[in-house]
Design a protein around this motif. Structure first.
Motif, PDB file in Angstrom:
ATOM      1  N   GLY A  50       0.818  -1.217   0.000  1.00 41.25           N
ATOM      2  CA  GLY A  50       0.000   0.000   0.000  1.00 41.25           C
ATOM      3  C   GLY A  50       0.848   1.261   0.000  1.00 41.25           C
ATOM      4  O   GLY A  50       0.566   2.213  -0.726  1.00 41.25           O
ATOM      5  N   VAL A  51       1.913   1.267   0.798  1.00 34.45           N
ATOM      6  CA  VAL A  51       2.813   2.429   0.835  1.00 34.45           C
ATOM      7  C   VAL A  51       3.487   2.608  -0.524  1.00 34.45           C
ATOM      8  O   VAL A  51       3.579   3.732  -1.045  1.00 34.45           O
ATOM      9  N   THR A  53       2.342   1.665  -3.396  1.00 34.51           N
ATOM     10  CA  THR A  53       1.315   2.113  -4.332  1.00 34.51           C
ATOM     11  C   THR A  53       1.059   3.612  -4.187  1.00 34.51           C
ATOM     12  O   THR A  53       0.930   4.330  -5.183  1.00 34.51           O
ATOM     13  N   LEU A  54       0.995   4.089  -2.946  1.00 29.09           N
ATOM     14  CA  LEU A  54       0.778   5.521  -2.729  1.00 29.09           C
ATOM     15  C   LEU A  54       1.929   6.351  -3.288  1.00 29.09           C
ATOM     16  O   LEU A  54       1.703   7.393  -3.923  1.00 29.09           O
ATOM     17  N   PHE A  55       3.162   5.904  -3.074  1.00 27.75           N
ATOM     18  CA  PHE A  55       4.301   6.639  -3.630  1.00 27.75           C
ATOM     19  C   PHE A  55       4.287   6.604  -5.155  1.00 27.75           C
ATOM     20  O   PHE A  55       4.636   7.587  -5.811  1.00 27.75           O
ATOM     21  N   LEU A  57       1.577   6.368  -7.106  1.00 30.69           N
ATOM     22  CA  LEU A  57       0.525   7.295  -7.541  1.00 30.69           C
ATOM     23  C   LEU A  57       0.969   8.744  -7.385  1.00 30.69           C
ATOM     24  O   LEU A  57       0.684   9.594  -8.240  1.00 30.69           O
ATOM     25  N   TRP A  58       1.675   9.029  -6.307  1.00 30.13           N
ATOM     26  CA  TRP A  58       2.187  10.376  -6.075  1.00 30.13           C
ATOM     27  C   TRP A  58       3.168  10.762  -7.187  1.00 30.13           C
ATOM     28  O   TRP A  58       3.132  11.879  -7.696  1.00 30.13           O
ATOM     29  N   GLN A  62       2.618  13.896  -9.609  1.00 29.90           N
ATOM     30  CA  GLN A  62       3.638  14.941  -9.662  1.00 29.90           C
ATOM     31  C   GLN A  62       4.210  15.072 -11.075  1.00 29.90           C
ATOM     32  O   GLN A  62       4.475  16.178 -11.545  1.00 29.90           O
TER      33      GLN A  62
END
Length: 106
Positions: A50-51, A53-55, A57-58, A62
């Motif tokens: 999950g972490v 995946t969030l990075f 997507l970020w 960006q």
């Protein structure tokens, strides 16, 4: 970590070698979650996934913002390409480790 847990579990190995053909997903999930060691490793692996995946997507967001605003366009294109390639590589490694550890790859 998730590939290791799933690959070494007898449940996943049975699905890959064809000995478990009639099991439904809920039954397989229940069998995996009955083992406390497997449950904790799956939890840690899920959090790490999950972490990541969030990075990812970020990085995509960006990169798109950098491309659209014409500030750092080259690095924005690089960020988007890297995020997409990283997702493909991560998924391939995850599946490869699970298959290799289950014995189906040999």
């Amino acid at each position: 970590m998730l590939g290791n847990v799933l690959g070494t579990s007898g449940v996943f190995r049975g699905v890959l070698d064809g000995s478990t053909t009639t099991a439904d997903p809920q039954q397989l999930q229940g069998d995996l979650m009955n083992d406390p060691a497997t449950r904790s490793q799956l939890t840690i692996g899920s959090v790490l996934m999950g972490v990541g995946t969030l990075f990812g997507l970020w990085a995509i967001v960006q990169g798109i913002v950098a491309i659209a605003t014409k500030r750092g366009r080259g690095l924005g294109i690089f960020a988007v390409i890297l995020a997409v390639v990283a997702a493909i590589v991560a998924f391939s490694v995850y599946i490869g480790v699970a298959v290799a550890l289950s014995g189906a790859g040999s």
